[in-house]
Design a protein around this motif. Structure first.
Motif, mmCIF file in Angstrom:
data_model
loop_
_atom_site.group_PDB
_atom_site.id
_atom_site.type_symbol
_atom_site.label_atom_id
_atom_site.label_comp_id
_atom_site.label_asym_id
_atom_site.label_seq_id
_atom_site.Cartn_x
_atom_site.Cartn_y
_atom_site.Cartn_z
ATOM 1 N N LYS A 1 0.841 -1.190 0.000
ATOM 2 C CA LYS A 1 0.000 0.000 0.000
ATOM 3 C C LYS A 1 0.884 1.251 0.000
ATOM 4 O O LYS A 1 2.010 1.229 0.512
ATOM 5 C CB LYS A 1 -0.906 0.016 1.236
ATOM 6 N N PRO A 2 0.413 2.350 -0.542
ATOM 7 C CA PRO A 2 1.180 3.591 -0.462
ATOM 8 C C PRO A 2 1.254 4.068 0.982
ATOM 9 O O PRO A 2 0.409 3.693 1.811
ATOM 10 C CB PRO A 2 0.379 4.568 -1.333
ATOM 11 N N PRO A 3 2.256 4.855 1.334
ATOM 12 C CA PRO A 3 2.368 5.364 2.707
ATOM 13 C C PRO A 3 1.089 6.086 3.120
ATOM 14 O O PRO A 3 0.434 6.731 2.286
ATOM 15 C CB PRO A 3 3.561 6.324 2.635
ATOM 16 N N PRO A 4 0.724 5.999 4.377
ATOM 17 C CA PRO A 4 -0.496 6.678 4.830
ATOM 18 C C PRO A 4 -0.344 8.188 4.746
ATOM 19 O O PRO A 4 0.764 8.722 4.768
ATOM 20 C CB PRO A 4 -0.634 6.213 6.281
ATOM 21 N N THR A 5 -1.478 8.848 4.639
ATOM 22 C CA THR A 5 -1.495 10.314 4.649
ATOM 23 C C THR A 5 -1.633 10.790 6.083
ATOM 24 O O THR A 5 -2.480 10.295 6.833
ATOM 25 C CB THR A 5 -2.673 10.855 3.816
ATOM 26 N N TRP B 1 0.961 4.964 10.521
ATOM 27 C CA TRP B 1 1.641 3.786 9.978
ATOM 28 C C TRP B 1 1.148 2.511 10.673
ATOM 29 O O TRP B 1 0.913 1.478 10.027
ATOM 30 C CB TRP B 1 3.149 3.908 10.160
ATOM 31 N N LEU B 2 0.990 2.563 11.995
ATOM 32 C CA LEU B 2 0.530 1.383 12.730
ATOM 33 C C LEU B 2 -0.882 0.980 12.305
ATOM 34 O O LEU B 2 -1.171 -0.203 12.116
ATOM 35 C CB LEU B 2 0.566 1.660 14.235
ATOM 36 N N LEU B 3 -1.758 1.962 12.164
ATOM 37 C CA LEU B 3 -3.129 1.646 11.753
ATOM 38 C C LEU B 3 -3.158 1.038 10.354
ATOM 39 O O LEU B 3 -3.885 0.068 10.105
ATOM 40 C CB LEU B 3 -3.985 2.922 11.789
ATOM 41 N N ALA B 4 -2.342 1.580 9.450
ATOM 42 C CA ALA B 4 -2.303 1.043 8.083
ATOM 43 C C ALA B 4 -1.742 -0.369 8.061
ATOM 44 O O ALA B 4 -2.251 -1.251 7.351
ATOM 45 C CB ALA B 4 -1.461 1.970 7.195
#
Length: 354
Positions: A48-52, A241-244
């Protein structure tokens, strides 16, 4: 250019380069990205792309500055205050240089003036000269009352409007590097001092000259950092990041086959990724962010309680970063991630440790 000014500009340039370098190859960002990508590879899914990550900005100084009418004693009356060593302080404030002081110097002056006024009033109360200076005594009592009422605004305006103090709370879109948290000690000491002064102001206890003088020292110590803004961003970024990554894992949880008489290969690979990419570099980093925030939050709460309740423009920022909503969501995301691994390792019979 003097040596001190040259050093100041060189240090500022060094900090700017450090932030720019951090944007290019930040070790923390790389650690989260590598961890996420390795898990996707083991789970055989697309990365996945890095989170926003978005931040609540520190409000504009114009929205936060509180009015403080200029209340001064006349120089004619101030001259009489030689008897209690206050004339020189007032004369300096009324000078041309005194009128253009920064907000830290202004707060210092107000705190020293309050202490001096209390000293003068006590001297006049205990000496017969009061009979010949009743008008001056009345003016001093009134001035002390007005100045005491204005102190919260002076402290508030310094923290939210003084350049060195304000920049600490403006979000910085660069996380701390792994094992490197510049500005923690300097910020902790600075706001421990401010919290003490805040308590004195709210309880109308005189502030020691040592604490007053320390304001300028701390202002000099923190001027190279934007510590709180970077701490808040680092916690927010880690949470995102943790949630993603947890969402990635939970979406594939049913595909992790393991247990008695089952192929444990995928579970074993995941275990290896957990230890190499999370337990060693990321988990200590999360623990340090949590520890530093918990150490600093009490002084932040005290310092910003000088104006209570918070101004409307400041309420979202205060609720999120000072009261602790961000910290709560950061800890919840960490716990959710750890709980995934706990139940997975338990289901797969994988023991942690040696």
């Amino acid at each position: 250019m003097s040596k001190s000014i040259l050093q100041y500009h060189m240090l500022g340039l060094f900090f700017s380069i450090a932030l720019l370098t951090g944007c290019e190859r930040n070790s923390t960002e790389l650690a989260f990205q590598s961890y996420h990508d390795r898990l996707a590879s083991v789970l055989d899914v697309d990365t996945k792309p890095p989170p926003t990550t978005s931040m609540i900005p520190f409000p504009d100084v114009r929205e936060l500055t509180l009015p403080n009418p200029d209340v001064r004693i006349s120089l004619l009356n101030a001259y009489e205050l030689r008897k209690c060593d206050l004339f020189h302080l007032i004369a300096e404030r009324n000078s041309i240089l005194g009128k253009v002081q920064d907000r830290t110097h202004q707060l210092q002056y107000e705190l020293l003036l309050i202490n001096g006024l209390n000293r003068c009033i006590a001297i006049f109360d205990n000496q017969s000269i009061l009979d010949n200076n009743s008008a001056l005594h009345t003016e001093l009592v009134l001035l002390e009352t007005l100045k005491q009422q204005q102190l919260p605004h002076h402290l508030w305006n310094m923290v939210v409007g003084g350049k060195e103090w304000r920049q600490q709370f403006s979000p910085v879109s660069v996380t701390f590097e792994l094992n490197h948290f510049p500005g923690f000690v300097e910020s902790q000491e600075a706001f421990r001092n401010i919290a003490g002064i805040t308590t004195n102001i709210l309880t109308k206890i005189p502030t020691s000259k040592q604490s007053i003088d320390a304001l300028l020292y701390h202002q000099e110590q923190i001027h190279l950092f934007r510590y709180y803004g970077q701490l808040f961003y680092s916690m927010t970024r880690a949470r995102d990041w943790l949630l993603a990554t947890t969402a990635l894992l939970e979406a594939q949880e049913n595909t992790i086959s393991c247990g008695l008489n089952r192929n444990q290969q995928k579970a074993t690979y995941l275990r290896n990724v957990f230890f190499k990419f999370f337990a060693e570099p990321i988990q200590p980093y999360l623990a340090e962010l949590d520890s530093q925030y918990q150490q600093l939050q009490p002084d932040l709460i005290t310092a910003f309680s000088i104006i209570s309740p918070p101004l409307d423009a400041f309420t979202p920022y205060h609720r999120t970063y000072i009261e602790g909503q961000l910290h709560a969501s950061f800890r919840a995301a960490t716990l959710k991630h750890v709980k995934f691994w706990q139940r997975t390792f338990k289901r797969c019979g994988i023991k942690l440790g040696n």
